[in-house]
Design a protein around this motif. Structure first.
Motif, mmCIF file in Angstrom:
data_model
loop_
_atom_site.group_PDB
_atom_site.id
_atom_site.type_symbol
_atom_site.label_atom_id
_atom_site.label_comp_id
_atom_site.label_asym_id
_atom_site.label_seq_id
_atom_site.Cartn_x
_atom_site.Cartn_y
_atom_site.Cartn_z
ATOM 1 N N PHE A 177 33.189 107.147 50.120
ATOM 2 C CA PHE A 177 31.705 108.090 49.896
ATOM 3 C C PHE A 177 32.630 109.296 49.181
ATOM 4 C CE2 PHE A 177 28.176 111.245 50.560
ATOM 5 C CZ PHE A 177 27.954 111.165 50.085
ATOM 6 N N ALA A 178 33.384 109.570 49.797
ATOM 7 C CA ALA A 178 33.879 110.316 48.913
ATOM 8 C C ALA A 178 34.252 109.979 47.504
ATOM 9 C CB ALA A 178 34.761 111.551 49.764
ATOM 10 N N VAL A 179 35.456 109.253 47.772
ATOM 11 C CA VAL A 179 36.352 108.394 46.166
ATOM 12 C C VAL A 179 35.004 108.094 45.019
ATOM 13 C CG1 VAL A 179 37.342 106.088 45.475
ATOM 14 C CG2 VAL A 179 38.139 107.572 47.750
ATOM 15 N N GLY A 180 33.564 107.359 45.926
ATOM 16 C CA GLY A 180 33.027 107.514 44.942
ATOM 17 C C GLY A 180 32.245 108.844 44.312
ATOM 18 N N MET A 181 32.476 109.507 45.065
ATOM 19 C CA MET A 181 31.646 110.764 44.341
ATOM 20 C C MET A 181 33.098 111.118 43.437
ATOM 21 S SD MET A 181 29.704 113.025 46.630
ATOM 22 C CE MET A 181 31.197 112.976 48.100
ATOM 23 N N ALA A 182 34.020 111.039 43.676
ATOM 24 C CA ALA A 182 35.233 111.421 42.828
ATOM 25 C C ALA A 182 35.309 110.945 41.606
ATOM 26 C CB ALA A 182 36.177 111.459 43.972
ATOM 27 N N ARG A 183 34.911 109.454 41.532
ATOM 28 C CA ARG A 183 34.869 108.643 40.685
ATOM 29 C C ARG A 183 33.735 109.189 39.386
ATOM 30 N NH1 ARG A 183 36.340 102.239 41.538
ATOM 31 N NH2 ARG A 183 36.227 102.358 39.791
ATOM 32 N N ALA A 184 33.190 109.263 39.943
ATOM 33 C CA ALA A 184 31.604 109.239 39.575
ATOM 34 C C ALA A 184 31.538 111.344 38.486
ATOM 35 C CB ALA A 184 30.235 109.474 40.000
ATOM 36 N N ALA A 185 31.974 111.841 39.329
ATOM 37 C CA ALA A 185 32.527 113.053 38.839
ATOM 38 C C ALA A 185 34.005 112.990 37.600
ATOM 39 C CB ALA A 185 33.026 113.978 39.881
ATOM 40 N N LEU A 186 34.609 112.535 37.613
ATOM 41 C CA LEU A 186 35.872 111.651 36.970
ATOM 42 C C LEU A 186 35.849 111.180 35.719
ATOM 43 C CD1 LEU A 186 38.568 111.987 35.794
ATOM 44 C CD2 LEU A 186 38.851 109.356 37.597
ATOM 45 N N ASP A 187 34.704 109.910 35.757
ATOM 46 C CA ASP A 187 34.058 109.163 34.410
ATOM 47 C C ASP A 187 33.157 110.226 33.743
ATOM 48 O OD1 ASP A 187 34.670 107.040 35.461
ATOM 49 O OD2 ASP A 187 32.648 106.233 36.585
ATOM 50 N N ALA A 188 32.518 111.513 34.606
ATOM 51 C CA ALA A 188 31.817 112.032 32.774
ATOM 52 C C ALA A 188 32.576 113.133 32.846
ATOM 53 C CB ALA A 188 30.968 113.111 34.690
ATOM 54 N N THR A 189 33.202 113.571 33.339
ATOM 55 C CA THR A 189 34.777 114.280 32.819
ATOM 56 C C THR A 189 35.273 113.829 31.907
ATOM 57 O OG1 THR A 189 34.539 115.382 35.123
ATOM 58 C CG2 THR A 189 36.124 116.125 33.429
ATOM 59 N N VAL A 190 35.389 112.732 31.453
ATOM 60 C CA VAL A 190 36.377 112.438 30.583
ATOM 61 C C VAL A 190 35.266 111.927 29.629
ATOM 62 C CG1 VAL A 190 37.055 110.019 30.188
ATOM 63 C CG2 VAL A 190 38.789 110.512 32.676
ATOM 64 N N ALA A 191 34.573 111.589 29.848
ATOM 65 C CA ALA A 191 32.945 111.236 28.530
ATOM 66 C C ALA A 191 32.676 112.492 27.812
ATOM 67 C CB ALA A 191 32.211 110.549 29.413
ATOM 68 N N TYR A 192 32.637 114.046 28.775
ATOM 69 C CA TYR A 192 32.415 114.944 28.203
ATOM 70 C C TYR A 192 33.089 115.283 27.628
ATOM 71 C CZ TYR A 192 31.382 119.785 27.738
ATOM 72 O OH TYR A 192 30.958 121.134 27.854
ATOM 73 N N THR A 193 34.988 114.960 28.134
ATOM 74 C CA THR A 193 35.795 116.376 27.455
ATOM 75 C C THR A 193 35.789 115.280 26.331
ATOM 76 O OG1 THR A 193 37.619 114.795 29.064
ATOM 77 C CG2 THR A 193 36.541 117.026 29.623
#
Length: 375
Positions: A238-254
């Motif tokens: 569950f934690a990894v899934g949240m981390a991956r969602a945050a990472l996906d959003a950050t790569v796209a945003y930056t």
């Protein structure tokens, strides 16, 4: 340690789960009332076949389920996981009558389950629970309190752990299946940081019989630990899934956001942080998968591996989500933003099903026990 890799079918299944969560489950989650059981969402999980898959999954499949759903809709992941946590004691230790009564209802998404272990004075030290089971001529009467119980007070049945033998520590605990309509059972909702259905229960002489026992009298702590050993690595998922969602959003945003004459990704201070987020997330993911594969293979040392997986993955997710918020700036603090949502969601997994400090204790005890055994 068991070697593993995800085959193409598993990888495709994960992507299907993520798409299902984003496209079909998230709209239902958004319609739910904060702090209450979202029965339409649970029904959709049943209709999709995921609750049936949940009850028949090994540890690795459970981790893939939780990680993939968490990337697309944390509410759907949590609803599924709580059904599993409350029902797994019935799967592993229930009588044929228990299984016939409740498992079809859970699979279909019609019944809501709850795992009632924690008490005001027994959280991390679960063996210290004090809810008393007083012997009667035809069974027991349960008297005491439970708190921090997910799905309480709206569940349809509870797996309740009570003390049947005083002074016996973990050896004097019995697991009972208690339907929510038993006389003397009441509850109140608790208002939490992340608005999940969590509450406190009061049991005032609730009657239970030998037919309500899950497993054997005075052996209920084993039922609890077997359940947690399965679910701890999946908390990491569950934690990894949240981390991956945050990472996906950050790569796209930056990649899109410009500052100082170019995209944020061209700033070394930013790109190095994103690289660190990705590396820690992948390390956590592999540790979770390894623990799950070891559980499925029946290997020794599963409690230590499960503890490592939960510890590292939940601490990593906290770091990744916090860093993602920092890189997004003020927009990530706005109510309704994905990262604002994840920031509230990511804190609790470092506490429930064994706080990080408890996981470190489990790891260290096994390491020293192994050292003494080999000396």
């Amino acid at each position: 340690m068991t070697a593993f890799s995800l085959d193409p079918a598993q990888t495709a299944w994960c992507e299907e789960l993520r798409a299902l969560a984003e496209q079909q489950l998230r709209p239902l989650a958004e319609k739910g009332e904060p702090g209450h059981v979202n029965r339409p969402l649970i029904a959709a999980l049943g209709e999709s076949g995921l609750l049936d898959r949940l009850l028949n999954s090994g540890a690795l499949d459970l981790c893939l389920l939780r990680e993939s759903l968490a990337r697309g809709c944390t509410e759907a992941e949590t609803a599924l996981a709580l059904q599993g946590l409350g029902t797994h004691p019935v799967v592993q230790a229930g009588t044929p009558a228990h299984r016939e009564r409740w498992l079809p209802e859970v699979r279909a998404g019609r019944a809501v389950a709850a795992f009632a272990l924690s008490e005001p004075g027994a959280g991390s030290d679960a063996a210290a629970l004090a809810l008393n089971a007083e012997r009667t001529f035809d069974g027991w009467r349960l008297t005491g309190e439970k708190c921090w119980i997910s799905n309480a007070p709206e569940a349809d049945f509870y797996t309740v752990f009570a003390r049947t033998t005083q002074g016996a520590g973990s050896r004097g605990v019995t697991a009972f299946l208690v339907p929510a309509d038993r006389p003397g059972l009441t509850g109140t909702a608790l208002d939490m940081l992340s608005p999940h259905p969590i509450g406190a229960l009061v049991l005032d002489g609730v009657p239970v019989t030998p037919d309500d026992v899950l497993g054997e009298p005075d052996r209920g702590f084993r039922v609890a630990m077997n359940t947690l050993n399965l679910f701890r690595p999946s908390v990491g998922a569950f934690a990894v899934g949240m981390a991956r969602a945050a990472l996906d959003a950050t790569v796209a945003y930056t990649a899109e956001r410009t500052a100082f004459g170019g995209p944020l990704k061209d700033l070394q201070a930013v790109s190095h942080q994103v690289a660190e987020m990705a590396t820690r997330t992948e390390a956590a993911r592999l540790l979770v998968y390894a623990a799950a594969a070891a559980y499925d293979a029946g290997e020794a040392g599963v409690p230590r591996r499960a503890a490592m997986a939960k510890l590292y993955a939940t601490e990593t997710a906290q770091y990744v989500v916090d860093t993602a918020v920092q890189l997004h700036g003020a927009r990530a603090l706005r109510r309704g933003h994905l990262l604002e949502h994840l920031y509230r969601e990511v804190r609790a997994p470092r506490i429930y099903e064994g706080a990080s400090e408890v996981q470190r204790t489990i790891i260290a005890k096994e390491l020293y026990a192994n050292q003494e055994a080999s000396a």
